[in-house]
Design a protein around this motif. Structure first.
Motif, PDB file in Angstrom:
ATOM      1  N   VAL A 154      43.699  40.633  34.600  1.00  0.00           N
ATOM      2  CA  VAL A 154      42.936  41.552  33.751  1.00  0.00           C
ATOM      3  C   VAL A 154      41.459  41.481  34.126  1.00  0.00           C
ATOM      4  N   LEU A 155      40.944  40.278  34.388  1.00  0.00           N
ATOM      5  CA  LEU A 155      39.553  40.128  34.812  1.00  0.00           C
ATOM      6  C   LEU A 155      39.324  40.862  36.130  1.00  0.00           C
ATOM      7  N   LEU A 156      40.236  40.713  37.077  1.00  0.00           N
ATOM      8  CA  LEU A 156      40.111  41.414  38.352  1.00  0.00           C
ATOM      9  C   LEU A 156      40.076  42.922  38.135  1.00  0.00           C
ATOM     10  N   THR A 157      40.952  43.428  37.288  1.00  0.00           N
ATOM     11  CA  THR A 157      41.001  44.863  37.001  1.00  0.00           C
ATOM     12  C   THR A 157      39.675  45.344  36.417  1.00  0.00           C
ATOM     13  N   LYS A 158      39.128  44.587  35.488  1.00  0.00           N
ATOM     14  CA  LYS A 158      37.867  44.977  34.861  1.00  0.00           C
ATOM     15  C   LYS A 158      36.710  44.913  35.861  1.00  0.00           C
ATOM     16  N   LEU A 159      36.721  43.924  36.744  1.00  0.00           N
ATOM     17  CA  LEU A 159      35.681  43.837  37.772  1.00  0.00           C
ATOM     18  C   LEU A 159      35.761  45.027  38.725  1.00  0.00           C
ATOM     19  N   VAL A 160      36.966  45.363  39.162  1.00  0.00           N
ATOM     20  CA  VAL A 160      37.162  46.489  40.082  1.00  0.00           C
ATOM     21  C   VAL A 160      36.723  47.793  39.410  1.00  0.00           C
ATOM     22  N   THR A 161      37.061  47.950  38.137  1.00  0.00           N
ATOM     23  CA  THR A 161      36.654  49.154  37.407  1.00  0.00           C
ATOM     24  C   THR A 161      35.137  49.262  37.351  1.00  0.00           C
ATOM     25  N   ARG A 162      34.467  48.153  37.061  1.00  0.00           N
ATOM     26  CA  ARG A 162      33.013  48.173  36.968  1.00  0.00           C
ATOM     27  C   ARG A 162      32.355  48.504  38.311  1.00  0.00           C
ATOM     28  N   ILE A 163      32.855  47.905  39.372  1.00  0.00           N
ATOM     29  CA  ILE A 163      32.253  48.129  40.682  1.00  0.00           C
ATOM     30  C   ILE A 163      32.566  49.546  41.185  1.00  0.00           C
ATOM     31  N   SER A 164      33.704  50.101  40.772  1.00  0.00           N
ATOM     32  CA  SER A 164      34.050  51.471  41.154  1.00  0.00           C
ATOM     33  C   SER A 164      33.185  52.486  40.415  1.00  0.00           C
ATOM     34  N   ARG A 165      32.899  52.213  39.156  1.00  0.00           N
ATOM     35  CA  ARG A 165      32.071  53.125  38.363  1.00  0.00           C
ATOM     36  C   ARG A 165      30.598  53.048  38.750  1.00  0.00           C
ATOM     37  N   LYS A 166      30.133  51.855  39.081  1.00  0.00           N
ATOM     38  CA  LYS A 166      28.726  51.660  39.443  1.00  0.00           C
ATOM     39  C   LYS A 166      28.659  50.849  40.728  1.00  0.00           C
ATOM     40  N   PRO A 167      28.758  51.513  41.883  1.00  0.00           N
ATOM     41  CA  PRO A 167      28.723  50.789  43.154  1.00  0.00           C
ATOM     42  C   PRO A 167      27.436  49.983  43.360  1.00  0.00           C
ATOM     43  N   ALA A 168      26.383  50.323  42.644  1.00  0.00           N
ATOM     44  CA  ALA A 168      25.129  49.572  42.763  1.00  0.00           C
ATOM     45  C   ALA A 168      25.291  48.129  42.268  1.00  0.00           C
ATOM     46  N   ARG A 169      26.342  47.865  41.500  1.00  0.00           N
ATOM     47  CA  ARG A 169      26.590  46.506  41.002  1.00  0.00           C
ATOM     48  C   ARG A 169      27.388  45.662  41.985  1.00  0.00           C
ATOM     49  N   ALA A 170      27.655  46.219  43.168  1.00  0.00           N
ATOM     50  CA  ALA A 170      28.509  45.524  44.141  1.00  0.00           C
ATOM     51  C   ALA A 170      27.974  44.138  44.470  1.00  0.00           C
ATOM     52  N   GLN A 171      26.680  44.029  44.681  1.00  0.00           N
ATOM     53  CA  GLN A 171      26.126  42.723  45.049  1.00  0.00           C
ATOM     54  C   GLN A 171      26.302  41.718  43.914  1.00  0.00           C
ATOM     55  N   GLN A 172      26.081  42.160  42.683  1.00  0.00           N
ATOM     56  CA  GLN A 172      26.209  41.269  41.533  1.00  0.00           C
ATOM     57  C   GLN A 172      27.656  40.840  41.309  1.00  0.00           C
ATOM     58  N   LEU A 173      28.597  41.770  41.479  1.00  0.00           N
ATOM     59  CA  LEU A 173      29.991  41.497  41.130  1.00  0.00           C
ATOM     60  C   LEU A 173      30.845  41.023  42.293  1.00  0.00           C
ATOM     61  N   SER A 174      30.341  41.129  43.524  1.00  0.00           N
ATOM     62  CA  SER A 174      31.175  40.772  44.680  1.00  0.00           C
ATOM     63  C   SER A 174      31.584  39.302  44.666  1.00  0.00           C
ATOM     64  N   PHE A 175      30.706  38.417  44.253  1.00  0.00           N
ATOM     65  CA  PHE A 175      31.065  37.000  44.202  1.00  0.00           C
ATOM     66  C   PHE A 175      32.139  36.762  43.142  1.00  0.00           C
ATOM     67  N   TRP A 176      32.036  37.467  42.025  1.00  0.00           N
ATOM     68  CA  TRP A 176      33.055  37.360  40.977  1.00  0.00           C
ATOM     69  C   TRP A 176      34.408  37.795  41.523  1.00  0.00           C
ATOM     70  N   ILE A 177      34.445  38.960  42.200  1.00  0.00           N
ATOM     71  CA  ILE A 177      35.708  39.480  42.734  1.00  0.00           C
ATOM     72  C   ILE A 177      36.276  38.521  43.770  1.00  0.00           C
ATOM     73  N   ARG A 178      35.427  38.035  44.657  1.00  0.00           N
ATOM     74  CA  ARG A 178      35.870  37.096  45.688  1.00  0.00           C
ATOM     75  C   ARG A 178      36.495  35.852  45.057  1.00  0.00           C
ATOM     76  N   THR A 179      35.833  35.304  44.052  1.00  0.00           N
ATOM     77  CA  THR A 179      36.302  34.082  43.401  1.00  0.00           C
ATOM     78  C   THR A 179      37.626  34.311  42.684  1.00  0.00           C
ATOM     79  N   VAL A 180      37.761  35.448  42.024  1.00  0.00           N
ATOM     80  CA  VAL A 180      39.022  35.769  41.333  1.00  0.00           C
ATOM     81  C   VAL A 180      40.139  35.935  42.356  1.00  0.00           C
ATOM     82  N   LEU A 181      39.864  36.622  43.470  1.00  0.00           N
ATOM     83  CA  LEU A 181      40.891  36.805  44.501  1.00  0.00           C
ATOM     84  C   LEU A 181      41.320  35.471  45.105  1.00  0.00           C
TER      85      LEU A 181
END
Length: 181
Positions: free
Chosen positions: A91-118
Motif C-alpha cells: 500500500v505504501l508503494l502504491t501511494k508513493l507511485v501515485t504521488r510521483i505520477s501526479r507530481k513528477p517534481a517530487r521524484a527526487q524527494q520520493l525516489s529514495f522512499w520508492i527504492r527502499t520499499v522495493l
C-alpha cells in the motif's frame, strides 16, 4: 515541522506558540506510517514522507516490512481487507507511485522512499522464493501485484525517456542560437 531539532513558531488562535521540533526516529516513523496507511490518512502520510534521513527511512521500512509495531489486527481501509506487514508495504508503494505520477517534481524527494520499499519487498520475496524449488525466476501472485502497482511509474518513466532526444535536440538548437548573439 522541519525535523532537524530547531525551534519552530506556530500561530494558535492568533497567538504565537514556540515548540521544539524533534527529529524523527525509526520507531516514531514506523508508528506514523502504519497508522497513516491503515487509516488511509494522506495528510498523516505526507508528514511521514517529509522525513529525509536515509538511515531513519531504511530502518523504518525494514521494521514495517517485518511487521514491527503492529497496532493490532485492524482492517486496512484501502479495500484490501488486510493489514499484514507485506500488504502495508505494498500500500505504501502504491501511494508513493501515485504521488510521483501526479507530481513528477517530487521524484527526487520520493525516489529514495520508492527504492527502499522495493528493496524491502524484493528481499521479502526472495526469502520466500528461496524455500521453493525452481531453476528460473517465475513471478508469483505477489510479484505480479507489485508489477501492476508500478505500472503508472513505468509509464511516466517511459514517457520521460522517449522525450529526452527531442529535448536534447532543442537544447542543441538553443545553444547554436545563443552562440550567434
Amino acid at each position: 515541522a522541519n525535523g532537524n531539532g530547531n525551534t519552530s513558531t506556530t500561530l494558535v488562535n492568533g497567538s504565537s506558540t514556540k515548540f521544539i521540533v524533534k527529529a524523527a526516529t525509526s520507531d516514531s516513523l514506523v508508528i506514523l506510517l502504519r497508522q497513516a496507511l491503515l487509516a488511509n490518512d494522506d495528510s498523516q502520510l505526507e508528514v511521514a514522507l517529509q522525513v529525509s534521513d536515509k538511515r531513519v527511512i531504511e530502518n523504518s521500512i525494514l521494521e514495517l516490512s517485518r511487521g514491527g509495531y503492529d497496532s493490532g489486527s485492524s482492517t486496512a481501509k484501502d479495500g484490501t481487507g488486510s493489514s499484514g506487514s507485506g500488504e502495508v508495504i505494498v500500500v505504501l508503494l502504491t501511494k508513493l507511485v501515485t504521488r510521483i505520477s501526479r507530481k513528477p517534481a517530487r521524484a527526487q524527494q520520493l525516489s529514495f522512499w520508492i527504492r527502499t520499499v522495493l528493496v524491502a519487498l524484493l528481499s521479502s520475496s526472495n526469502s520466500n522464493s528461496n524455500s521453493e524449488d525452481g531453476d528460473g525466476f517465475s513471478m508469483g501472485k505477489a510479484e505480479r501485484d507489485i508489477a501492476s502497482r508500478l505500472a503508472p511509474l513505468r509509464s511516466m518513466l517511459s514517457e520521460r525517456v522517449e522525450s529526452l532526444p527531442a529535448l536534447l535536440r532543442l537544447e542543441g538548437r538553443l545553444g547554436l542560437i545563443g552562440k550567434q548573439f
